[in-house]
Design an enzyme around this catalytic site. Sequence first.
Site, mmCIF file in Angstrom:
data_model
loop_
_atom_site.group_PDB
_atom_site.id
_atom_site.type_symbol
_atom_site.label_atom_id
_atom_site.label_comp_id
_atom_site.label_asym_id
_atom_site.label_seq_id
_atom_site.Cartn_x
_atom_site.Cartn_y
_atom_site.Cartn_z
ATOM 1 N N SER A 40 0.791 -1.229 0.000
ATOM 2 C CA SER A 40 0.000 0.000 0.000
ATOM 3 C C SER A 40 0.821 1.276 0.000
ATOM 4 O O SER A 40 0.293 2.350 -0.269
ATOM 5 C CB SER A 40 -0.945 0.007 1.208
ATOM 6 O OG SER A 40 -0.215 -0.115 2.413
ATOM 7 N N ASP A 297 -3.933 7.610 8.430
ATOM 8 C CA ASP A 297 -4.772 6.642 9.133
ATOM 9 C C ASP A 297 -3.889 5.884 10.110
ATOM 10 O O ASP A 297 -2.771 6.320 10.401
ATOM 11 C CB ASP A 297 -5.516 5.719 8.152
ATOM 12 C CG ASP A 297 -4.586 4.927 7.242
ATOM 13 O OD1 ASP A 297 -3.395 4.753 7.588
ATOM 14 O OD2 ASP A 297 -5.039 4.474 6.176
ATOM 15 N N HIS A 300 -0.788 4.482 7.635
ATOM 16 C CA HIS A 300 -0.154 5.163 6.516
ATOM 17 C C HIS A 300 0.119 6.641 6.796
ATOM 18 O O HIS A 300 -0.744 7.337 7.333
ATOM 19 C CB HIS A 300 -1.025 5.044 5.262
ATOM 20 C CG HIS A 300 -1.338 3.641 4.881
ATOM 21 N ND1 HIS A 300 -2.495 3.001 5.287
ATOM 22 C CD2 HIS A 300 -0.641 2.736 4.145
ATOM 23 C CE1 HIS A 300 -2.497 1.766 4.812
ATOM 24 N NE2 HIS A 300 -1.386 1.579 4.120
#
Length: 322
Positions: A40, A297, A300
């Site tokens: 990600s 978040d 991240h």
Amino acid sequence: MASASLFILFILQACACLFFYTVGAQANIKVSAIFSFGDSILDTGMNNNLPSGRCNYPPYGRDFPGKVATGRFCNGKIPTDLIAEALGIKDNLLTGVGFASSGSGIDPLTSSTLGVVAMSQQLQYFKDYIGKLKGVAGEEKAEAIIANSLVLMSAGNNDIGVSYTAGSRKLQYTFPAYVIQQSQLYALGARRFGVLSTVALGCEPSGRVAGSCSMTANVGAQTYNNLLKAGIATLQSKHSDAKLVFFDIFTPLDNIASNPHQFGFQNANLGCCGGVGSCLPFTTLVCPDASTYVFWDSLHPTEKTYRIVVSDVLNKTLSSFS
């Protein structure tokens, strides 16, 4: 994935007329395209059509151009975008293709447990892409595009943060598999690799202990990173025509998360969206200004954090590609 295939075909139309960009001030580096693989940290939306592990919904993308939730796990731009900017690639159409997936592990087992695109499948997409590229641009030009591209790789964050830390699989298993993936990309014609370390896993909001970075998680991450760096050096010694460069994102992120105020941040303990939990679709549990937070978040970083990290990494590594 139908959308991925359409995206690749769309990019192919541009690849027929790709030209080389030069990074003037930092080094005489010519890059034809950027390809990203892994998790990600580099995912630009590969997961959008999967039933889980995606983020193509607000408030993700709140600070991205057009305020669009593209599938990037961030409030704005991620390292893939920022590295392209640094290389002078201003038109997103020409940045290459992103195969990275939100939690992609280095083996299919991770895909089955996390609902993401495994690295093996990402490699298959790349093979399909090369075949189509040769059909559009011709074999010689296609090979030149691949050889002069920059391949970004980020893996280990989920495998170490979830599998290794939880004890379900061992570091000795996952690390050699990652090296094999690099060798396979080399066999497909890639010659320039920017291989990202893991992030500072113990500094993420979900991994902190009493407001401080977890030393246990960070030691595990650094153990992996040291092996990864050594593995890259070994591959480099075997392939003199390639450039394999280790991108240490752990150290600058650890510095920022441990000393947020020195970098202009007010909060490193919570994610701007969701705090220590998930950033849910259309949630109102989101801070008004993401630039004051180290993390977007619970896992991240924010775009501001990424900008500092990417700048640090490129200042130390770009000359290695010349």
